[in-house]
Structure formats: structure tokens, C-alpha cells
Design a protein around this motif. Structure first.
Motif, PDB file in Angstrom:
ATOM      1  N   MET A 185     -30.889 -46.244 -58.443  1.00  0.00           N
ATOM      2  CA  MET A 185     -32.711 -47.228 -58.944  1.00  0.00           C
ATOM      3  C   MET A 185     -33.778 -46.055 -58.817  1.00  0.00           C
ATOM      4  N   LEU A 186     -34.375 -46.465 -59.975  1.00  0.00           N
ATOM      5  CA  LEU A 186     -35.939 -45.645 -59.199  1.00  0.00           C
ATOM      6  C   LEU A 186     -36.210 -46.186 -58.474  1.00  0.00           C
ATOM      7  N   THR A 187     -36.981 -45.085 -57.718  1.00  0.00           N
ATOM      8  CA  THR A 187     -38.207 -45.942 -56.422  1.00  0.00           C
ATOM      9  C   THR A 187     -39.186 -45.689 -56.313  1.00  0.00           C
ATOM     10  N   VAL A 188     -40.220 -46.533 -56.507  1.00  0.00           N
ATOM     11  CA  VAL A 188     -41.729 -46.514 -55.993  1.00  0.00           C
ATOM     12  C   VAL A 188     -42.176 -46.493 -54.827  1.00  0.00           C
ATOM     13  N   HIS A 189     -42.518 -45.658 -53.859  1.00  0.00           N
ATOM     14  CA  HIS A 189     -43.571 -45.539 -52.392  1.00  0.00           C
ATOM     15  C   HIS A 189     -44.845 -46.173 -53.172  1.00  0.00           C
ATOM     16  N   HIS A 190     -45.325 -47.431 -52.416  1.00  0.00           N
ATOM     17  CA  HIS A 190     -46.443 -47.557 -53.167  1.00  0.00           C
ATOM     18  C   HIS A 190     -47.162 -47.880 -53.178  1.00  0.00           C
ATOM     19  N   LEU A 191     -48.501 -47.520 -52.539  1.00  0.00           N
ATOM     20  CA  LEU A 191     -49.603 -47.821 -51.616  1.00  0.00           C
ATOM     21  C   LEU A 191     -50.808 -48.666 -52.092  1.00  0.00           C
ATOM     22  N   ASN A 192     -51.049 -49.067 -51.445  1.00  0.00           N
ATOM     23  CA  ASN A 192     -52.782 -49.868 -51.310  1.00  0.00           C
ATOM     24  C   ASN A 192     -53.540 -49.488 -52.542  1.00  0.00           C
ATOM     25  N   ASN A 193     -54.310 -49.873 -53.458  1.00  0.00           N
ATOM     26  CA  ASN A 193     -55.244 -48.906 -53.954  1.00  0.00           C
ATOM     27  C   ASN A 193     -55.226 -47.285 -53.495  1.00  0.00           C
ATOM     28  N   SER A 194     -53.922 -46.898 -54.647  1.00  0.00           N
ATOM     29  CA  SER A 194     -53.753 -45.463 -54.292  1.00  0.00           C
ATOM     30  C   SER A 194     -53.748 -45.107 -56.172  1.00  0.00           C
ATOM     31  N   ARG A 195     -53.560 -43.887 -55.918  1.00  0.00           N
ATOM     32  CA  ARG A 195     -52.958 -42.807 -57.030  1.00  0.00           C
ATOM     33  C   ARG A 195     -51.846 -44.060 -57.735  1.00  0.00           C
ATOM     34  N   SER A 196     -51.092 -44.506 -56.843  1.00  0.00           N
ATOM     35  CA  SER A 196     -49.721 -45.019 -57.200  1.00  0.00           C
ATOM     36  C   SER A 196     -49.669 -45.357 -58.602  1.00  0.00           C
ATOM     37  N   GLN A 197     -50.382 -46.362 -58.677  1.00  0.00           N
ATOM     38  CA  GLN A 197     -50.849 -47.141 -59.293  1.00  0.00           C
ATOM     39  C   GLN A 197     -50.773 -46.465 -60.754  1.00  0.00           C
ATOM     40  N   ARG A 198     -50.698 -45.494 -61.458  1.00  0.00           N
ATOM     41  CA  ARG A 198     -50.613 -44.777 -62.651  1.00  0.00           C
ATOM     42  C   ARG A 198     -49.315 -45.134 -62.587  1.00  0.00           C
ATOM     43  N   VAL A 199     -48.799 -44.606 -61.307  1.00  0.00           N
ATOM     44  CA  VAL A 199     -46.941 -43.955 -61.348  1.00  0.00           C
ATOM     45  C   VAL A 199     -46.132 -45.647 -61.953  1.00  0.00           C
ATOM     46  N   LEU A 200     -47.384 -46.575 -61.443  1.00  0.00           N
ATOM     47  CA  LEU A 200     -46.503 -48.236 -61.847  1.00  0.00           C
ATOM     48  C   LEU A 200     -47.118 -48.312 -63.694  1.00  0.00           C
TER      49      LEU A 200
ATOM     50  N   GLY B 284     -48.096 -54.030 -58.817  1.00  0.00           N
ATOM     51  CA  GLY B 284     -48.563 -52.920 -57.488  1.00  0.00           C
ATOM     52  C   GLY B 284     -49.624 -54.317 -56.749  1.00  0.00           C
ATOM     53  N   GLY B 285     -50.098 -54.904 -56.967  1.00  0.00           N
ATOM     54  CA  GLY B 285     -51.038 -56.269 -56.300  1.00  0.00           C
ATOM     55  C   GLY B 285     -52.345 -55.601 -56.533  1.00  0.00           C
ATOM     56  N   ARG B 286     -53.093 -55.562 -55.205  1.00  0.00           N
ATOM     57  CA  ARG B 286     -54.781 -55.373 -55.385  1.00  0.00           C
ATOM     58  C   ARG B 286     -54.952 -54.251 -55.943  1.00  0.00           C
ATOM     59  N   TYR B 287     -56.306 -53.986 -56.532  1.00  0.00           N
ATOM     60  CA  TYR B 287     -56.056 -52.806 -57.067  1.00  0.00           C
ATOM     61  C   TYR B 287     -57.638 -52.539 -57.371  1.00  0.00           C
ATOM     62  N   ASP B 288     -58.349 -51.983 -56.554  1.00  0.00           N
ATOM     63  CA  ASP B 288     -60.069 -52.434 -56.070  1.00  0.00           C
ATOM     64  C   ASP B 288     -60.624 -51.610 -57.561  1.00  0.00           C
ATOM     65  N   LEU B 289     -60.153 -50.650 -57.881  1.00  0.00           N
ATOM     66  CA  LEU B 289     -60.637 -49.373 -58.813  1.00  0.00           C
ATOM     67  C   LEU B 289     -60.342 -50.040 -60.438  1.00  0.00           C
ATOM     68  N   ALA B 290     -60.009 -51.266 -60.534  1.00  0.00           N
ATOM     69  CA  ALA B 290     -59.649 -51.652 -61.719  1.00  0.00           C
ATOM     70  C   ALA B 290     -60.891 -52.881 -62.127  1.00  0.00           C
ATOM     71  N   GLY B 291     -61.269 -52.601 -61.226  1.00  0.00           N
ATOM     72  CA  GLY B 291     -62.860 -54.227 -61.626  1.00  0.00           C
ATOM     73  C   GLY B 291     -64.040 -52.988 -61.999  1.00  0.00           C
TER      74      GLY B 291
ATOM     75  N   LEU C 289     -39.799 -51.642 -56.243  1.00  0.00           N
ATOM     76  CA  LEU C 289     -40.662 -50.819 -56.058  1.00  0.00           C
ATOM     77  C   LEU C 289     -41.586 -51.481 -54.037  1.00  0.00           C
ATOM     78  N   LYS C 290     -41.481 -50.296 -53.430  1.00  0.00           N
ATOM     79  CA  LYS C 290     -41.607 -51.184 -51.893  1.00  0.00           C
ATOM     80  C   LYS C 290     -43.126 -50.054 -51.645  1.00  0.00           C
ATOM     81  N   ARG C 291     -43.684 -51.552 -50.646  1.00  0.00           N
ATOM     82  CA  ARG C 291     -45.389 -51.522 -50.631  1.00  0.00           C
ATOM     83  C   ARG C 291     -45.326 -51.134 -49.162  1.00  0.00           C
ATOM     84  N   TYR C 292     -46.714 -49.878 -49.280  1.00  0.00           N
ATOM     85  CA  TYR C 292     -47.032 -49.634 -48.372  1.00  0.00           C
ATOM     86  C   TYR C 292     -48.720 -50.159 -48.263  1.00  0.00           C
TER      87      TYR C 292
END
Length: 223
Positions: free
Chosen positions: A1-16, A216-223, A28-31
């Protein structure tokens, strides 16, 4: 299974977002960022020595850097979608250019802008404050803001030629360019540019983008 190590409010949002466009399953593994330093937690170093996000693991592969991740995903799972065929076509040349431009040229002045803003608002002894703020203001007016005006004027003119960065078709280059445009809309007033604003409205309306926000959860740049 492919895993994304996802940091909130970061560039990884575009990977998702890219994964949602591809329609492939992933874990999805959150940090969470440190609230004081805004840096990634040390746990990410167990995944990649630099301890930064985005990082994906896919079987035995561990891949970092947004552009490298997006290219890997499209090459492995895209089945001809989201990138022009490899070669020297004008579309492929543009695709390659924007994939590299996003982090190589567009992001450095935006990062400098963020640093300058933080210097200007940082806690410091009262006798140092005027010096710190003066340095931050000088950085912005003499170098950072002119560079941002130059880059976003260029981006605006390119988006006036076509709706998407690599031509008439949506591609991974648009996913890659989303982060600097979202950051620029907040830090550099780029949303006032009509073609930039229209691009952001187009990508934010995509169902896959919306699904990525839900995952991904909260992503402030989308506002």
C-alpha cells in the motif's frame, strides 16, 4: 500500500490531490507541526533523513520532494494521464519547465517573504525591535516584493495564453504550481490577478481537490 506521510498545512496537500486525481488507494499518516517553531516533528526523520514532508513510501521506495513524487505517481499510475508523452514536444517542454519552476523559482521569494514577516513580528528585546523591523522592511521593499511582482506578472501572462500550465489539458504541472499560487495569493496579493484568480477557482472546484481536503484536514492556503 502506498503511504503518504502528510504534514498539516504543507506541500504534501498537493500529493493527496494528485492521488485523488489518479484514483488510486493510499494510506495517510498524519504529522502535526510544532506550534512554536512551525517545523515538522522529529518522527518524520524515521521516514526520510531530512525529516520533511511530503514523503511517500511505495513498497521498497521512499520518495521525497513534491516534483519527484508527482512525476513518480504519474509515470507509475497515470496510464498516460496528467502528463504529455515523454519527448521534445512543446507540451512536454512546458510541462517539465513548470514542474521545476514551482520550487526552483517561484517559491524562494515567497519563503523569503514569510521569513521577513516573521522577523518583523518576532518577539525580541525592545531595543532590538526597531533594527529587526527595519531589516525586515528593507528586505521586502528592496528585493522580495519586486521579485514577487516580477514572477507573478510572468505567471499571469502565461496563464493568459492557456487555462493550464502545460497547455490546454490539466496536468501534474498544475498540481505542482498550485502551492506557490496559493501561497502567493496570501503573501503577495496574487489573487488580485485575474488569470491567477481564475486558475485557483478552477482547481479548488475540482472534485479530486475537494476530496484531498477532506482526507488531509485543515489547509489554510485553500482559503
Amino acid at each position: 500500500m502506498l503511504t503518504v506521510h502528510h504534514l498539516n498545512n504543507s506541500r504534501s496537500q498537493r500529493v493527496l490531490w494528485m492521488l485523488e486525481e489518479l484514483g488510486i488507494p493510499y494510506e495517510l499518516k498524519r504529522y502535526e507541526r510544532d506550534r512554536n517553531t512551525m517545523l515538522a516533528p522529529p518522527e518524520l526523520r524515521a521516514v526520510h533523513p531530512l525529516g520533511k514532508s511530503p514523503v511517500i513510501t511505495d513498497g521498497a521506495q521512499t520518495i521525497a520532494e513534491s516534483g519527484a513524487i508527482l512525476e513518480y505517481l504519474v509515470d507509475r499510475y497515470g496510464e498516460g494521464r496528467f502528463s504529455p508523452p515523454h519527448g521534445a514536444s512543446p507540451e512536454r517542454v512546458r510541462f517539465n519547465y513548470w514542474m521545476h519552476y514551482a520550487e526552483g523559482s517561484a517559491m524562494p521569494p515567497l519563503l523569503l517573504k514569510l521569513v521577513a514577516l516573521r522577523i518583523g513580528s518576532a518577539k525580541m528585546p525592545f531595543f532590538v525591535k526597531p533594527i529587526g523591523r527595519r531589516i525586515a522592511q528593507t528586505m521586502q521593499t528592496s528585493f522580495i516584493d519586486p521579485q514577487l511582482k516580477l514572477h507573478f506578472g510572468y505567471i499571469e501572462s502565461e496563464l493568459a495564453k492557456s487555462e493550464w500550465f502545460a497547455g490546454d489539458t490539466f496536468s501534474a504541472a498544475d498540481v505542482q504550481m498550485s502551492f506557490p499560487l496559493e501561497a502567493g495569493s496570501q503573501r503577495a496579493g496574487a489573487k488580485s490577478l485575474p488569470h491567477v484568480r481564475a486558475f485557483l477557482e478552477r482547481i479548488h472546484a475540482r472534485p479530486a481537490y475537494q476530496r484531498a481536503l477532506e482526507r488531509g484536514g485543515r489547509y489554510d492556503l485553500a482559503g
